[in-house]
Scaffold this motif. Structure first.
Motif, PDB file in Angstrom:
ATOM      1  N   GLN D 172       0.001   3.139   4.445  1.00 31.96           N
ATOM      2  CA  GLN D 172       1.064   3.961   3.866  1.00 31.96           C
ATOM      3  C   GLN D 172       2.158   3.047   3.305  1.00 31.96           C
ATOM      4  N   ARG D 173       3.039   3.607   2.510  1.00 33.23           N
ATOM      5  CA  ARG D 173       4.058   2.766   1.865  1.00 33.23           C
ATOM      6  C   ARG D 173       5.009   2.135   2.872  1.00 33.23           C
ATOM      7  N   ASP D 174       5.105   2.703   4.063  1.00 35.24           N
ATOM      8  CA  ASP D 174       5.967   2.106   5.086  1.00 35.24           C
ATOM      9  C   ASP D 174       5.227   1.061   5.930  1.00 35.24           C
ATOM     10  N   GLY D 175       4.020   0.733   5.560  1.00 34.41           N
ATOM     11  CA  GLY D 175       3.303  -0.328   6.269  1.00 34.41           C
ATOM     12  C   GLY D 175       2.482   0.156   7.445  1.00 34.41           C
ATOM     13  N   THR D 176       2.554   1.450   7.728  1.00 37.55           N
ATOM     14  CA  THR D 176       1.718   1.977   8.817  1.00 37.55           C
ATOM     15  C   THR D 176       0.330   2.304   8.273  1.00 37.55           C
ATOM     16  N   LEU D 177      -0.619   2.406   9.202  1.00 44.92           N
ATOM     17  CA  LEU D 177      -1.981   2.776   8.814  1.00 44.92           C
ATOM     18  C   LEU D 177      -2.045   4.269   8.524  1.00 44.92           C
ATOM     19  N   THR D 178      -2.833   4.649   7.515  1.00 46.98           N
ATOM     20  CA  THR D 178      -3.091   6.068   7.270  1.00 46.98           C
ATOM     21  C   THR D 178      -3.807   6.647   8.494  1.00 46.98           C
ATOM     22  N   SER D 179      -3.343   7.796   8.914  1.00 48.90           N
ATOM     23  CA  SER D 179      -3.928   8.416  10.110  1.00 48.90           C
ATOM     24  C   SER D 179      -5.417   8.666   9.933  1.00 48.90           C
ATOM     25  N   ARG D 180      -6.152   8.458  11.009  1.00 45.19           N
ATOM     26  CA  ARG D 180      -7.595   8.666  10.948  1.00 45.19           C
ATOM     27  C   ARG D 180      -7.948  10.124  10.641  1.00 45.19           C
ATOM     28  N   SER D 181      -6.968  11.014  10.801  1.00 51.56           N
ATOM     29  CA  SER D 181      -7.258  12.413  10.501  1.00 51.56           C
ATOM     30  C   SER D 181      -7.365  12.636   8.987  1.00 51.56           C
ATOM     31  N   SER D 182      -6.898  11.677   8.213  1.00 55.20           N
ATOM     32  CA  SER D 182      -7.033  11.783   6.758  1.00 55.20           C
ATOM     33  C   SER D 182      -8.401  11.272   6.324  1.00 55.20           C
ATOM     34  N   ASN D 183      -8.981  11.910   5.314  1.00 55.05           N
ATOM     35  CA  ASN D 183     -10.285  11.424   4.846  1.00 55.05           C
ATOM     36  C   ASN D 183     -10.129  10.194   3.964  1.00 55.05           C
ATOM     37  N   GLN D 184      -8.889   9.753   3.753  1.00 54.76           N
ATOM     38  CA  GLN D 184      -8.665   8.510   3.011  1.00 54.76           C
ATOM     39  C   GLN D 184      -8.294   7.360   3.941  1.00 54.76           C
ATOM     40  N   ALA D 185      -8.442   7.566   5.229  1.00 55.81           N
ATOM     41  CA  ALA D 185      -8.026   6.542   6.191  1.00 55.81           C
ATOM     42  C   ALA D 185      -8.896   5.294   6.117  1.00 55.81           C
ATOM     43  N   LEU D 186     -10.191   5.497   5.919  1.00 59.97           N
ATOM     44  CA  LEU D 186     -11.141   4.384   5.948  1.00 59.97           C
ATOM     45  C   LEU D 186     -11.470   3.877   4.555  1.00 59.97           C
ATOM     46  N   ILE D 187     -11.618   2.573   4.437  1.00 60.11           N
ATOM     47  CA  ILE D 187     -12.128   1.970   3.204  1.00 60.11           C
ATOM     48  C   ILE D 187     -13.598   1.660   3.425  1.00 60.11           C
ATOM     49  N   THR D 188     -14.451   2.259   2.611  1.00 58.74           N
ATOM     50  CA  THR D 188     -15.886   2.007   2.786  1.00 58.74           C
ATOM     51  C   THR D 188     -16.453   1.263   1.588  1.00 58.74           C
ATOM     52  N   ASP D 189     -15.678   1.172   0.516  1.00 55.79           N
ATOM     53  CA  ASP D 189     -16.138   0.470  -0.682  1.00 55.79           C
ATOM     54  C   ASP D 189     -15.900  -1.036  -0.487  1.00 55.79           C
ATOM     55  N   PRO D 190     -16.963  -1.826  -0.493  1.00 52.88           N
ATOM     56  CA  PRO D 190     -16.801  -3.270  -0.276  1.00 52.88           C
ATOM     57  C   PRO D 190     -15.839  -3.917  -1.275  1.00 52.88           C
ATOM     58  N   GLU D 191     -15.837  -3.444  -2.497  1.00 57.30           N
ATOM     59  CA  GLU D 191     -14.937  -4.005  -3.509  1.00 57.30           C
ATOM     60  C   GLU D 191     -13.480  -3.796  -3.119  1.00 57.30           C
ATOM     61  N   LYS D 192     -13.182  -2.586  -2.681  1.00 57.94           N
ATOM     62  CA  LYS D 192     -11.796  -2.285  -2.292  1.00 57.94           C
ATOM     63  C   LYS D 192     -11.396  -3.104  -1.077  1.00 57.94           C
ATOM     64  N   ALA D 193     -12.314  -3.220  -0.127  1.00 59.15           N
ATOM     65  CA  ALA D 193     -12.014  -4.001   1.073  1.00 59.15           C
ATOM     66  C   ALA D 193     -11.750  -5.457   0.701  1.00 59.15           C
ATOM     67  N   ALA D 194     -12.567  -5.977  -0.225  1.00 62.34           N
ATOM     68  CA  ALA D 194     -12.405  -7.376  -0.626  1.00 62.34           C
ATOM     69  C   ALA D 194     -11.069  -7.582  -1.330  1.00 62.34           C
ATOM     70  N   ARG D 195     -10.687  -6.603  -2.161  1.00 64.15           N
ATOM     71  CA  ARG D 195      -9.405  -6.711  -2.859  1.00 64.15           C
ATOM     72  C   ARG D 195      -8.252  -6.704  -1.847  1.00 64.15           C
ATOM     73  N   GLN D 196      -8.353  -5.802  -0.866  1.00 65.10           N
ATOM     74  CA  GLN D 196      -7.309  -5.744   0.168  1.00 65.10           C
ATOM     75  C   GLN D 196      -7.256  -7.071   0.945  1.00 65.10           C
ATOM     76  N   ALA D 197      -8.426  -7.619   1.254  1.00 64.59           N
ATOM     77  CA  ALA D 197      -8.457  -8.885   1.988  1.00 64.59           C
ATOM     78  C   ALA D 197      -7.771  -9.988   1.186  1.00 64.59           C
ATOM     79  N   LEU D 198      -8.105 -10.080  -0.090  1.00 64.61           N
ATOM     80  CA  LEU D 198      -7.515 -11.125  -0.924  1.00 64.61           C
ATOM     81  C   LEU D 198      -6.006 -10.944  -1.059  1.00 64.61           C
ATOM     82  N   ASP D 199      -5.579  -9.718  -1.291  1.00 67.76           N
ATOM     83  CA  ASP D 199      -4.150  -9.462  -1.420  1.00 67.76           C
ATOM     84  C   ASP D 199      -3.412  -9.827  -0.134  1.00 67.76           C
ATOM     85  N   LEU D 200      -4.003  -9.453   0.990  1.00 68.63           N
ATOM     86  CA  LEU D 200      -3.344  -9.737   2.272  1.00 68.63           C
ATOM     87  C   LEU D 200      -3.242 -11.242   2.507  1.00 68.63           C
ATOM     88  N   VAL D 201      -4.339 -11.939   2.250  1.00 64.77           N
ATOM     89  CA  VAL D 201      -4.371 -13.369   2.584  1.00 64.77           C
ATOM     90  C   VAL D 201      -3.546 -14.184   1.601  1.00 64.77           C
TER      91      VAL D 201
END
Lengths: 255, 255, 255, 255
Positions: D172-201
């Protein structure tokens, strides 16, 4: 003629571990709340408890708790409504089978520890407890703190209930129990306990710690099995109640 | 007209852990043996199992085991006769309460794992199991390996019983099951399972691994829920049984 | 100069359940065998036990058992060698962490209950126990019944060991302990216990129940914490040992 | 040169029950958080987990939880500070013993489930966790949600820590994790996960669900073992990180 039930939490031993003076207490009470193996108790203890209850014509009640043996069911543990309902049905059923093995039956249910206290204040939790009891049998009597949400829940779903007051606990002017953290929480003087019992049964009230009168309706009076004075206290309470003609009988028994 | 019961051990999930294809198997069987929380199962799983059994008109049976969750009740654990009897009463009672919650009732009991195998050979152990069942209800049917001491124990104390044979296990010429350590222990071919089912039901015999005929009386046929072919196997068995006019019904149900 | 270690099984309380007179016994012994949460004990009890041991300069030992809380680890429970080894490593590690939290360390290990007795007679089981101990540390001393397979197993794999004899149990002429089913199994007379202690330490022998002499090598003497006379017995034993100049010291401690 | 650790919660099987794709994940991560037997895991699973970690040069971490196997440690359970500290010491010690059995050692600790989430927001709870870790070893690294009270607690008591961000969870914009109750909580697309990893690192930030940039410091990236795409996702993340020259190494390892 006035009558009252006296109940006690029993069957809290586990395996090699002994807790409570059950053998001495059974002859002095009319309803036993027997632990069901989650927070205390085990199959041997449950069977022995049912056997003693039957022998002493004491009504058999389930005393189910949270699955927290190390914490004796006194720690907050947030089960979902479904989980709690199922945990309670499971425990009631287990005890019920021992009652049937002795050609007897469950007569009541009293939740234990954290669950008892939390459900006294939280109607949703209390309704979950009440629904679990009703799922096992619509004839089971739900024991709950007098004036609490447990009693309210039983009323709402049409389940028999018994309002519980305490022989050996002091009250605040608002009708709540004095916190156990106070050294005045427990009544250990048999005379004082007997006076509280008489006031509760005959007048529907007792004296709060500050001397004010507090109205409390009681269908059943509880004594704590871990009260070191439980036997002396029960003996005095029974004598005084009988002197004034109050019958000491299980709920629903014919006088 | 010939009839047979088909049973399966179910409800073996626990908490977050899923085991077995219960949803697919319930429509294909007539008796479910439901784990009761000691070696497997938990209150949620038990409730869901009872609910599925009721929905599919499957007879509800208790499948109690030793208090050995890590070992799935498969390890020898020497409880005293009293401890074992009480552990079994406890588990049966717990499941019974869920059955009552669904306006149903327990119909049978089948001990699990080490207990099933040990009691098949040890009459004292089998008698303890049978006495525990009788303590809960004299109408409960005890399931035991055909020809085993469990069946003998039920006869001795006058408890209803059902001799069990296996759809998906091979037999030795002496009527014992081929040890699971053999790679020929399991039958995974639906055709072979169906043939064994027909032979057992219609002729009271089957072919042992060495090709000899072995006489086995079967009141109920068991299929293993962890058999990866259980669904295919059950489907074929049911078709073949019906083709020859064998009714597939719970024990005691009117045809 | 002669020296001897005195050990006791302690830390056997669990949750609300109290067992043993640990506070009174710690000042009188030199090695504590602390339950590790499987058959008895819990994290609070383990921490308190380690704290008392450190305070009284008592060597800290693990007293692991089978995962059988209801049966107090006294029931036969057949774990595979791998399961047993891992269950023991787990328990030793758990206690070790509390020792480290008090800047101390584990010094020894003594298996509990059924496991102690079974491993005394079964070399394979004893070797599994010894291997588990060695996996945690090659410096841990394995406590086993004098002359038993536990001692043999430690010798075979090169693990330090201590042969254990009992202060408060009588012996048979073949060197085995009198069965607990006999009413002569326990020694409750402090004088008799002291005589046995002196004979064991100074002469390597004691009198069997039938009056014959039996040779027993003892590196450590055990007293049972559930012996109601444990404190009186220990006091007398210590006095008598000191009178004749025997030092009472943990194994490995400098005199 | 930039570097990052990748961690995963593993060893969550129990007895007969299998959970997670541990064998496939070990080769793709650098830190394993291994369940310790309270909410999941058992001694066999712990040993096998440590063995796999050692084989794949993966840092061994304890993943302790509440004593709530049925609830998988996800339910609120209010242990006192002392009870929680001791429960954690016990679990860390148990795993530590397996690490020693493989001539390895614990490198880090990450609380599980409810405890992880609650301690992230409650400094008192986080301090209890941090003190428990320090009691076992002052060199253990505490893993906590980046920006959470767990990190703050480690700082306050001078314990090494690692701020954790997630590869497969949206923010979320405040830095918290999206609640698991949301269907957008999980990233399952490897491309998106990789982008998030690169941005974070590389940038210390990622895109929140609403498209805004959110600053997150990450010392270690977590992937969920129960993410069905975990293997594909990890493979893509590793490839992308290496393409831009980021080393994937356990914390504290020399590059």
């Amino acid at each position: 003629m006035a009558r009252i039930d006296i109940n006690c939490d029993l069957g809290e031993s586990f395996g090699i571990y002994k807790l409570g003076l059950d053998e001495q207490i059974y002859p002095l009470i009319t309803s036993a709340n027997i632990a069901c193996g989650f927070h205390a108790g085990d199959p041997q203890v449950m069977r022995a408890s049912v056997s003693m209850a039957v022998q002493h014509h004491v009504a058999i009640g389930a005393h189910p708790g949270t699955p927290d043996l190390i914490g004796f069911g006194r720690r907050r543990m947030e089960l979902s409504a479904e989980e709690l309902e199922n945990a309670l049905i499971y425990q009631m059923g287990a005890l019920q089978a021992f009652a049937r093995a002795y050609s007897s039956r469950l007569s009541h249910v009293k939740p234990h520890g954290w669950l008892y206290n939390a459900a006294a204040q939280d109607l949703d939790l209390a309704l979950t407890v009440a629904r679990a009891v009703r799922a096992v049998s619509t004839e089971l009597v739900l024991f709950g703190l007098s004036g609490s949400q447990l009693v309210e829940a039983a009323k709402q779903i049409g389940l028999p209930y018994a309002a519980e007051a305490f022989l050996d606990r002091t009250y605040q002017r608002d009708g709540t129990l004095t916190s156990r953290s106070s050294n005045q929480a427990l009544i250990t003087d048999p005379e004082k306990a007997a006076r509280q019992a008489l006031d509760l049964v005959l007048k529907g009230r007792t004296l709060a710690l500050d001397g004010s009168e507090v109205m409390i309706h009681a269908d059943t009076l509880c004594v704590h099995g871990d009260n070191p004075n439980a036997v002396a206290l029960l003996t005095q309470v029974r004598n005084k109640l009988r002197e004034v003609g109050v019958e000491i009988l299980p709920l629903g028994a014919k006088s």
